[in-house]
Scaffold this motif. Structure first.
Motif, PDB file in Angstrom:
ATOM      1  N   VAL A  83     -19.389  -9.185 -60.873  1.00  0.00           N
ATOM      2  CA  VAL A  83     -20.407  -8.590 -60.004  1.00  0.00           C
ATOM      3  C   VAL A  83     -20.134  -7.096 -59.862  1.00  0.00           C
ATOM      4  O   VAL A  83     -19.043  -6.616 -60.205  1.00  0.00           O
ATOM      5  N   PRO A  84     -21.106  -6.329 -59.343  1.00  0.00           N
ATOM      6  CA  PRO A  84     -20.872  -4.891 -59.138  1.00  0.00           C
ATOM      7  C   PRO A  84     -19.693  -4.634 -58.202  1.00  0.00           C
ATOM      8  O   PRO A  84     -19.495  -5.353 -57.217  1.00  0.00           O
ATOM      9  N   VAL A  85     -18.921  -3.612 -58.516  1.00  0.00           N
ATOM     10  CA  VAL A  85     -17.786  -3.214 -57.681  1.00  0.00           C
ATOM     11  C   VAL A  85     -17.997  -1.787 -57.192  1.00  0.00           C
ATOM     12  O   VAL A  85     -18.344  -0.899 -57.977  1.00  0.00           O
ATOM     13  N   VAL A 110     -19.196   0.879 -60.123  1.00  0.00           N
ATOM     14  CA  VAL A 110     -20.555   1.433 -60.161  1.00  0.00           C
ATOM     15  C   VAL A 110     -21.001   1.976 -58.810  1.00  0.00           C
ATOM     16  O   VAL A 110     -22.156   2.314 -58.612  1.00  0.00           O
ATOM     17  N   GLY A 111     -20.056   2.083 -57.870  1.00  0.00           N
ATOM     18  CA  GLY A 111     -20.370   2.640 -56.567  1.00  0.00           C
ATOM     19  C   GLY A 111     -19.115   3.213 -55.950  1.00  0.00           C
ATOM     20  O   GLY A 111     -17.998   2.926 -56.400  1.00  0.00           O
ATOM     21  N   CYS A 112     -19.300   4.046 -54.926  1.00  0.00           N
ATOM     22  CA  CYS A 112     -18.126   4.607 -54.250  1.00  0.00           C
ATOM     23  C   CYS A 112     -18.478   5.033 -52.836  1.00  0.00           C
ATOM     24  O   CYS A 112     -19.613   5.387 -52.537  1.00  0.00           O
ATOM     25  N   ASN A 113     -17.473   4.977 -51.970  1.00  0.00           N
ATOM     26  CA  ASN A 113     -17.529   5.628 -50.662  1.00  0.00           C
ATOM     27  C   ASN A 113     -16.952   7.017 -50.824  1.00  0.00           C
ATOM     28  O   ASN A 113     -15.928   7.194 -51.500  1.00  0.00           O
ATOM     29  N   LEU A 114     -17.561   8.001 -50.197  1.00  0.00           N
ATOM     30  CA  LEU A 114     -16.996   9.349 -50.141  1.00  0.00           C
ATOM     31  C   LEU A 114     -17.087   9.822 -48.696  1.00  0.00           C
ATOM     32  O   LEU A 114     -18.173   9.927 -48.132  1.00  0.00           O
ATOM     33  N   GLU A 115     -15.945  10.094 -48.110  1.00  0.00           N
ATOM     34  CA  GLU A 115     -15.907  10.449 -46.691  1.00  0.00           C
ATOM     35  C   GLU A 115     -15.858  11.960 -46.492  1.00  0.00           C
ATOM     36  O   GLU A 115     -15.446  12.701 -47.397  1.00  0.00           O
ATOM     37  N   ASP A 116     -16.253  12.399 -45.303  1.00  0.00           N
ATOM     38  CA  ASP A 116     -16.294  13.835 -45.044  1.00  0.00           C
ATOM     39  C   ASP A 116     -15.146  14.319 -44.163  1.00  0.00           C
ATOM     40  O   ASP A 116     -15.252  15.336 -43.475  1.00  0.00           O
ATOM     41  N   THR A 117     -14.029  13.611 -44.213  1.00  0.00           N
ATOM     42  CA  THR A 117     -12.801  14.071 -43.570  1.00  0.00           C
ATOM     43  C   THR A 117     -12.010  14.928 -44.552  1.00  0.00           C
ATOM     44  O   THR A 117     -11.926  14.609 -45.735  1.00  0.00           O
ATOM     45  N   ALA A 143     -26.104  12.390 -65.463  1.00  0.00           N
ATOM     46  CA  ALA A 143     -25.694  12.842 -66.786  1.00  0.00           C
ATOM     47  C   ALA A 143     -24.961  11.751 -67.550  1.00  0.00           C
ATOM     48  O   ALA A 143     -25.071  11.647 -68.778  1.00  0.00           O
ATOM     49  N   ALA A 144     -24.229  10.907 -66.822  1.00  0.00           N
ATOM     50  CA  ALA A 144     -23.488   9.819 -67.460  1.00  0.00           C
ATOM     51  C   ALA A 144     -24.374   8.631 -67.809  1.00  0.00           C
ATOM     52  O   ALA A 144     -23.962   7.745 -68.557  1.00  0.00           O
ATOM     53  N   GLY A 145     -25.572   8.595 -67.241  1.00  0.00           N
ATOM     54  CA  GLY A 145     -26.483   7.498 -67.539  1.00  0.00           C
ATOM     55  C   GLY A 145     -26.279   6.257 -66.703  1.00  0.00           C
ATOM     56  O   GLY A 145     -26.830   5.195 -67.001  1.00  0.00           O
ATOM     57  N   VAL A 146     -25.486   6.366 -65.640  1.00  0.00           N
ATOM     58  CA  VAL A 146     -25.242   5.231 -64.744  1.00  0.00           C
ATOM     59  C   VAL A 146     -25.533   5.686 -63.312  1.00  0.00           C
ATOM     60  O   VAL A 146     -24.868   6.592 -62.808  1.00  0.00           O
ATOM     61  N   PRO A 147     -26.511   5.089 -62.655  1.00  0.00           N
ATOM     62  CA  PRO A 147     -26.884   5.521 -61.307  1.00  0.00           C
ATOM     63  C   PRO A 147     -25.892   5.037 -60.252  1.00  0.00           C
ATOM     64  O   PRO A 147     -26.172   4.156 -59.437  1.00  0.00           O
ATOM     65  N   VAL A 148     -24.697   5.629 -60.260  1.00  0.00           N
ATOM     66  CA  VAL A 148     -23.637   5.251 -59.331  1.00  0.00           C
ATOM     67  C   VAL A 148     -24.161   5.276 -57.895  1.00  0.00           C
ATOM     68  O   VAL A 148     -24.824   6.227 -57.478  1.00  0.00           O
ATOM     69  N   VAL A 149     -23.857   4.226 -57.150  1.00  0.00           N
ATOM     70  CA  VAL A 149     -24.326   4.113 -55.771  1.00  0.00           C
ATOM     71  C   VAL A 149     -23.322   4.805 -54.850  1.00  0.00           C
ATOM     72  O   VAL A 149     -22.153   4.412 -54.776  1.00  0.00           O
TER      73      VAL A 149
END
Length: 257
Positions: A83-85, A110-117, A143-149
């Protein structure tokens, strides 16, 4: 490992779709075994928890673990499930946007959290600078062709943010709007424990909102106010360790230690 961009693109689209329908619930994993349990239970995606992963690796949370070790752990998780990770990438480890995206895709995420700390200087990153970084991550994913969430974490409700309590909601809304405009897919105001506050954020932010359960916020309450995604962070890892500790202490007791 060989990267199959077609498979990753399909998983990224699936992960994005999951933010638009029934509330997406993510019991966060910390290794391949815990990720497999989540997937086998029928959850449609797996999310990591940086605090739990770094603890397993022997490092403190808050970018205390070497980023290569964190990505290696994420790769083992991604290989363990069909499944997607999505990876808790903390503040991005100082990596340029393109390298961050490349590293995610290399390990199968295919996804990531990015925090503003700002883990080095303390407090929050300037909101405009964080928005520009998120826009760069979005551009790199295109640009990579993958719509990372991208799940943009807003840390105004954390005590270390330095934001006065009476200003936290307004600042979270301001930041959340900037991040969505920059290309984030979801906004994650971590640390909200009040139903009225999370309801306000859902109403004020023009995009999906990630919430957390708590003493006064169960899944039913979060669903009622319109939360799109629910994270548990390191909770289940800590509960697993507590169970292990109790079992070990019981063995010690019966062996006369």
């Amino acid at each position: 490992m060989t990267v199959d961009f077609a498979v990753l693109a399909a998983r990224a689209e699936r992960l994005r779709e999951l933010h638009r329908g029934e509330m997406l619930v993510l019991p966060n994993a910390w290794d391949a075994a815990s990720a497999a349990i989540v997937a086998e239970a029928g959850f449609p995606a797996v999310a990591t928890a940086s605090a739990a992963v770094s603890a397993v690796l022997g490092h403190p949370d808050g970018e205390g673990a070497p980023w290569r070790e964190m990505f290696a752990a994420a790769g083992r998780i991604a290989r363990a499930v069909p499944v997607p990770v999505t990876v808790d990438a903390e503040a991005g480890y100082g990596l340029p946007a393109r390298e961050l995206v490349d590293r995610l895709l290399e390990v199968g995420a295919v996804g990531c959290n990015l925090e503003d700390t700002d883990h080095r200087a303390g407090g929050l990153v300037d909101a405009g600078a964080q928005a520009r970084r998120l826009a760069d991550v979005r551009s790199a994913a295109v640009a990579a062709g993958v719509p990372v969430v991208v799940n943009a974490r807003v840390d105004t409700f954390l005590p270390a943010s330095g934001v006065p309590e009476g200003e936290r909601v307004a600042e979270a809304v301001r930041r959340g709007r900037l991040y969505l405009e920059a290309g984030a897919d979801c906004v994650y105001p971590i640390g909200v424990r009040d139903r009225d506050v999370i309801a306000t954020l859902v109403a004020e932010l023009p995009g999906p909102v990630n919430g957390n359960t708590g003493d006064r916020l169960d899944l039913a309450a979060l669903r009622e106010v319109g939360v799109a995604r629910v994270s548990y962070g390191p909770r289940f890892h800590r509960e697993a360790l507590a169970g292990f500790r109790a079992a070990v202490e019981e063995v010690r007791r019966v062996t006369g230690g």
